[in-house]
Write a protein that holds these residues in place. Structure first.
Motif, PDB file in Angstrom:
ATOM      1  N   THR A 236      21.431   0.847  41.283  1.00 44.18           N
ATOM      2  CA  THR A 236      21.328   1.588  42.548  1.00 44.18           C
ATOM      3  C   THR A 236      20.834   0.680  43.668  1.00 44.18           C
ATOM      4  OG1 THR A 236      20.875   3.669  41.395  1.00 44.18           O
ATOM      5  CG2 THR A 236      20.215   3.527  43.707  1.00 44.18           C
TER       6      THR A 236
ATOM      7  N   THR B 122      23.572  -1.897  44.679  1.00 43.95           N
ATOM      8  CA  THR B 122      24.640  -1.235  45.437  1.00 43.95           C
ATOM      9  C   THR B 122      24.175  -0.909  46.844  1.00 43.95           C
ATOM     10  OG1 THR B 122      25.461  -0.257  43.376  1.00 43.95           O
ATOM     11  CG2 THR B 122      26.231   0.712  45.447  1.00 43.95           C
ATOM     12  N   PHE B 123      22.973  -0.387  46.966  1.00 43.61           N
ATOM     13  CA  PHE B 123      22.399  -0.023  48.262  1.00 43.61           C
ATOM     14  C   PHE B 123      22.275  -1.251  49.166  1.00 43.61           C
ATOM     15  CE2 PHE B 123      18.547   1.137  50.851  1.00 43.61           C
ATOM     16  CZ  PHE B 123      19.112   2.205  51.529  1.00 43.61           C
TER      17      PHE B 123
ATOM     18  N   ARG C  81      23.943  -4.194  48.835  1.00 46.49           N
ATOM     19  CA  ARG C  81      25.264  -4.771  49.094  1.00 46.49           C
ATOM     20  C   ARG C  81      26.015  -4.006  50.174  1.00 46.49           C
ATOM     21  NH1 ARG C  81      29.877  -3.543  46.803  1.00 46.49           N
ATOM     22  NH2 ARG C  81      28.905  -2.390  45.082  1.00 46.49           N
ATOM     23  N   LEU C  82      25.744  -2.697  50.276  1.00 47.05           N
ATOM     24  CA  LEU C  82      26.408  -1.868  51.280  1.00 47.05           C
ATOM     25  C   LEU C  82      25.547  -1.688  52.519  1.00 47.05           C
ATOM     26  CD1 LEU C  82      27.995   0.755  48.867  1.00 47.05           C
ATOM     27  CD2 LEU C  82      29.115  -1.165  50.027  1.00 47.05           C
TER      28      LEU C  82
ATOM     29  N   CYS D 198      22.438  -1.111  53.069  1.00 42.82           N
ATOM     30  CA  CYS D 198      21.461  -0.013  53.050  1.00 42.82           C
ATOM     31  C   CYS D 198      22.038   1.299  53.588  1.00 42.82           C
ATOM     32  CB  CYS D 198      20.195  -0.398  53.815  1.00 42.82           C
ATOM     33  SG  CYS D 198      19.324  -1.806  53.100  1.00 42.82           S
TER      34      CYS D 198
ATOM     35  N   ALA E 180      26.582   4.035  49.520  1.00 44.68           N
ATOM     36  CA  ALA E 180      26.083   3.758  48.166  1.00 44.68           C
ATOM     37  C   ALA E 180      26.260   4.968  47.257  1.00 44.68           C
ATOM     38  CB  ALA E 180      24.617   3.345  48.229  1.00 44.68           C
TER      39      ALA E 180
ATOM     40  N   GLU F 174      29.914   5.231  46.221  1.00 43.75           N
ATOM     41  CA  GLU F 174      30.319   4.256  45.214  1.00 43.75           C
ATOM     42  C   GLU F 174      29.726   4.564  43.842  1.00 43.75           C
ATOM     43  OE1 GLU F 174      29.953  -0.572  44.576  1.00 43.75           O
ATOM     44  OE2 GLU F 174      30.751   0.255  46.456  1.00 43.75           O
ATOM     45  N   LEU F 175      28.524   5.132  43.817  1.00 42.30           N
ATOM     46  CA  LEU F 175      27.864   5.452  42.555  1.00 42.30           C
ATOM     47  C   LEU F 175      28.240   6.841  42.023  1.00 42.30           C
ATOM     48  CD1 LEU F 175      24.317   4.058  43.404  1.00 42.30           C
ATOM     49  CD2 LEU F 175      25.953   3.063  41.795  1.00 42.30           C
TER      50      LEU F 175
ATOM     51  N   ARG G  93      24.254  12.250  47.991  1.00 42.25           N
ATOM     52  CA  ARG G  93      23.424  11.418  48.870  1.00 42.25           C
ATOM     53  C   ARG G  93      21.941  11.717  48.647  1.00 42.25           C
ATOM     54  NH1 ARG G  93      21.200  11.208  54.045  1.00 42.25           N
ATOM     55  NH2 ARG G  93      21.511   9.216  55.132  1.00 42.25           N
TER      56      ARG G  93
ATOM     57  N   LEU H  57      20.758   9.896  45.684  1.00 47.31           N
ATOM     58  CA  LEU H  57      20.610   8.475  46.010  1.00 47.31           C
ATOM     59  C   LEU H  57      19.283   8.225  46.716  1.00 47.31           C
ATOM     60  CD1 LEU H  57      21.047   6.128  48.389  1.00 47.31           C
ATOM     61  CD2 LEU H  57      21.890   5.636  46.077  1.00 47.31           C
TER      62      LEU H  57
END
Length: 221
Positions: free
Chosen positions: A150, A153-154, A156-157, A159, A164, A167-168, A172, A175
């Motif tokens: 998590t 991903t957060f 890389r995108l 924040c 995120a 993608e996961l 929201r 997340l």
């Protein structure tokens, strides 16, 4: 105590004296003279322990002798003592460059500087990466969660909670709950540019290592 003071590492009589005093005053600690400074490493009494700033009396003692002290990350495995010593040395080396007016240097405050200047330089990815990766990996193993994925991903995108979560394949709100738990466990401030960069760099190192291991395994078949 894990180890006794080693005079082999000492080039300063004052460092030897102060090491004896520190060893007498701090439980579950190892303090070794090194050059004109001290290497200070500590293992946690409990798994949840985190290294805290040195007590005021210890700071005053080191300052009075005009010494520098490098402090390693916490460790729990006796086989990691050598790594902890290297971390304490690196803390002093980088601290003298970036914060010469200070007396105590925590490895975690300078590990990214060391990584940028020297590369891994003998450290494993696990021992030089941002400590949040280790904390989240351990938490994920114990609770069967995916906090490390998590976080990556957060980051890389950029924040973006919405991106995120998409993608996961989670809501929201879910997340955001994960991110809150991550911050609670690691103390990450996502507005800190250097920490953000260090985290992404750490994940990149780990991914590159995992890819290299996979390719080496495939080549052997």
């Amino acid at each position: 105590m894990l180890l006794k003071k080693s005079s082999v590492l000492s080039r300063s009589f004052s460092a030897e004296i102060i090491a004896e005093q520190i060893l007498a005053g701090i439980e579950e600690a190892v303090c070794l003279p090194w050059d004109d400074g001290l290497l200070f490493i500590r293992r946690p009494a409990e798994p949840e322990d985190r290294l805290v700033p040195p007590p005021q009396w210890l700071n005053q003692l080191v300052t009075a002798f005009s010494l520098k002290a490098g402090v390693s990350r916490l460790f729990s495995d006796i086989h990691h003592v050598r790594i902890a010593l290297r971390q304490a040395q690196a803390a002093i080396e980088m601290g003298r460059i970036y914060s010469p007016s200070l007396s105590f240097y925590l490895f975690d405050d300078y590990s990214f500087h060391y990584l940028l200047r020297n590369g891994r330089a003998g450290f494993s990815v696990y021992d030089i990466a941002d400590p949040a990766l280790r904390i989240l990996d351990e938490y994920d193993r114990q609770h069967e969660t995916k906090l490390s994925l998590t976080l990556y991903t957060f980051l890389r995108l950029h924040c973006s909670a919405t991106a995120a979560a998409r993608e996961l394949f989670i809501a929201r709100g879910s997340l955001l709950k994960r991110i809150a738990r991550i911050q609670e466990l690691t103390g990450i401030d996502f507005n800190d540019f250097w920490r953000y960069s260090y985290l992404l760099f750490s994940y990149s190192l780990r991914i590159a290592q995992e890819k290299a291991i996979a390719e080496a395994g495939a080549a052997e078949k």
